[in-house]
Scaffold this motif. Structure first.
Motif, mmCIF file in Angstrom:
data_model
loop_
_atom_site.group_PDB
_atom_site.id
_atom_site.type_symbol
_atom_site.label_atom_id
_atom_site.label_comp_id
_atom_site.label_asym_id
_atom_site.label_seq_id
_atom_site.Cartn_x
_atom_site.Cartn_y
_atom_site.Cartn_z
ATOM 1 N N GLY A 149 107.876 -57.042 47.493
ATOM 2 C CA GLY A 149 108.933 -57.492 46.744
ATOM 3 C C GLY A 149 109.830 -58.083 48.359
ATOM 4 N N ILE A 150 109.061 -58.367 49.488
ATOM 5 C CA ILE A 150 109.902 -58.609 50.551
ATOM 6 C C ILE A 150 109.348 -60.159 50.668
ATOM 7 N N HIS A 151 110.498 -61.150 50.967
ATOM 8 C CA HIS A 151 110.136 -62.400 51.168
ATOM 9 C C HIS A 151 110.667 -62.946 52.540
ATOM 10 N N PHE A 152 109.934 -63.486 53.409
ATOM 11 C CA PHE A 152 110.521 -63.874 54.795
ATOM 12 C C PHE A 152 110.889 -65.288 54.617
ATOM 13 N N SER A 153 112.112 -65.772 55.247
ATOM 14 C CA SER A 153 112.359 -66.963 55.328
ATOM 15 C C SER A 153 111.381 -68.102 55.785
ATOM 16 N N GLY A 154 111.081 -69.283 54.958
ATOM 17 C CA GLY A 154 110.256 -70.074 55.452
ATOM 18 C C GLY A 154 108.775 -70.001 54.761
ATOM 19 N N THR A 155 108.645 -68.847 54.299
ATOM 20 C CA THR A 155 107.406 -68.692 53.777
ATOM 21 C C THR A 155 107.374 -68.917 52.098
ATOM 22 N N LYS A 156 106.268 -69.064 51.423
ATOM 23 C CA LYS A 156 106.320 -69.003 50.054
ATOM 24 C C LYS A 156 106.851 -67.893 49.253
ATOM 25 N N ASP A 157 107.634 -68.149 48.634
ATOM 26 C CA ASP A 157 108.686 -67.185 47.717
ATOM 27 C C ASP A 157 107.908 -67.003 46.574
ATOM 28 N N LEU A 158 107.309 -65.847 46.139
ATOM 29 C CA LEU A 158 106.655 -65.186 45.279
ATOM 30 C C LEU A 158 107.397 -64.875 44.167
ATOM 31 N N GLY A 159 108.769 -64.317 44.283
ATOM 32 C CA GLY A 159 109.364 -63.971 43.363
ATOM 33 C C GLY A 159 109.195 -62.772 42.825
ATOM 34 N N GLU A 160 108.807 -61.865 43.766
ATOM 35 C CA GLU A 160 108.105 -60.652 43.588
ATOM 36 C C GLU A 160 109.386 -59.480 43.702
ATOM 37 N N LYS A 161 109.358 -58.487 42.795
ATOM 38 C CA LYS A 161 110.476 -57.268 43.237
ATOM 39 C C LYS A 161 109.706 -56.065 43.742
#
Length: 432
Positions: A149-161
């Motif tokens: 559930g971790i999103h790094f700025s600039g990468t594809k946002d998978l919307g996972e929790k």
């Protein structure tokens, strides 16, 4: 090599509960258990002595000192509706004058639409949707996996929790992160199976898994023992619906009684789920049951996904009175299709049932809720001059009529609480 964590808590302080954030403390407990160095900087944005510049200075000085010692810093900030402005300012300042990596979590992040995080928080580096405890440990130790559930700025946002069983989370109370005071906030579970359109507790898209959302029973027993020995006077239990699992609830209440817990227990409840076994188990405990009815008007209830069985509510109220169990009911004004007249009817129903205490709340539109997507449909207009905006007009009432509803809520025999977020540190939630 483990990063040094700086946790920033900008909470909304409730006088009866104190300043310490249960959410940040739970993350700190997980960091402590993993032997990850951390510091907590906390403040309350609604405190009379809150000074943003002073807070910012404390954060920057802490980071600069750690960096001067050669530490790599990870700054974790809980983003809530009430600290949106401060979060934006702080992330910009940290980005400008330090080399620290910034992580944002909390409901403002968890419920942001896919692809919108960087646009709304341009100075943050990492975003965590969902539970923050294990996610922050993973980031501190760089043991990241794709489903965290971790999103790094600039990468594809998978919307996972970030979702995980709560059974093995260490306790902020038993680890000494939090010291019991006279009034505390506490939890035994998280999440809610119901789908009220105004509430962030709803388990969006996933079937509610009760067992996985419950804290370990042994941990709860040890915490209750600590509270009893510490002389805690009031415990606000933040579970969306405390009696959701009746057998487990009865077991917990029996434990509370067995250890001699004398604190008043504020329990969030739902009329339709009240069983006699639950009421029986309250015997000998000091409690107040808090029922979030929201509206007594069937049409309004259906529009917000919160239909009420008033026939069941009336029967439960009769039982509560017969047993002398203290209770209160909360209502919301500013609902879709609501009018001054219909709000008055909800109040009249409560009075007709002899409800001893009525709380009236202005409607708040929380990020990611179904109501958030229905703003235009219902013509919802929010205030612009308050820390926490609330609805002041819609297709069914104008601002003058909103003020009439507020006046009704302020009337005698009504305890009206304005702009006081209710519920969990993991977000503002109306009572279930």
């Amino acid at each position: 090599m483990k990063k040094h964590i700086v946790l920033v808590s900008l909470d909304w302080e409730r006088p009866q509960d104190g300043r310490s954030s249960l959410g940040i403390a739970s993350i700190a407990a997980s960091l402590k258990a993993a032997e990850i160095p951390y510091q907590v900087i906390e403040d309350a944005v609604n405190s009379p002595d809150f000074d943003y510049l002073s807070l910012e200075r404390r954060v920057l000085e802490t980071i600069n000192e750690l960096e001067s010692l050669g530490h790599e810093c990870l700054v974790g900030i809980g983003a809530f509706i009430w600290n949106e402005q401060q979060t934006q300012q702080l992330t910009k300042s940290v980005r400008t004058v330090t080399n620290a990596t910034q992580v944002l979590g909390g409901p403002q992040i968890s419920y942001m639409e896919v692809g919108q995080l960087e646009l709304n928080y341009p100075y943050a580096d990492i975003f965590v949707r969902g539970h923050g405890e294990k996610a922050m440990v993973s980031l501190a130790t760089e043991s990241i996996h794709s489903s965290a559930g971790i999103h790094f700025s600039g990468t594809k946002d998978l919307g996972e929790k970030a979702e995980h069983s709560l059974n093995d989370l260490p306790s902020p109370w038993l680890t000494g992160i939090l010291i019991p005071g006279k009034n505390i906030r506490w939890e035994t579970m998280r999440g809610c199976p119901f789908r009220c359109s105004f509430c962030q507790h709803r388990e969006s898209g996933n079937r509610f898994k009760t067992k996985e959302q419950q804290l370990d029973i042994i941990r709860i027993q040890n915490e209750v023992n600590l509270f009893a020995k510490s002389g805690v006077k009031r415990i606000s239990i933040l579970d969306p619906i405390f009696h959701l699992d009746t057998p487990r609830t009865v077991e917990l209440l029996n434990q509370f009684r067995d250890v001699g817990l004398t604190a008043q227990l504020a329990l969030q409840c739902r009329f339709e789920s009240v069983k006699d076994e639950f009421l029986d188990a309250l015997e000998g405990l000091e409690v107040v049951l808090e029922f979030g009815l929201q509206t007594a008007i069937q049409e309004e209830g259906k529009l917000i996904g919160r239909p009420n069985r008033l026939d069941i509510a009336e029967k439960v109220i009769h039982k509560l009175k017969a047993r002398n169990i203290p209770f209160e009911i909360s209502l919301i004004y500013g609902l879709p299709e609501q009018t001054v007249e219909s709000f008055g009817r909800s109040l009249a129903w409560c009075r007709s049932q002899g409800v001893p205490e009525i709380r009236a709340w202005p409607l708040m539109i929380l990020r990611g809720t179904e109501l958030d997507k229905q703003r235009e449909c219902f013509g919802l207009v929010e205030s612009t001059d308050e820390t926490i905006p609330h609805v002041i007009a819609s297709n069914s009432f104008n601002h003058a009529e909103y003020l009439q509803m507020k006046a009704l809520a302020d009337a005698s025999n009504i305890r009206c609480i304005i702009n006081e977020p209710e519920g969990s540190n993991y977000g503002i939630f109306y009572r279930a």
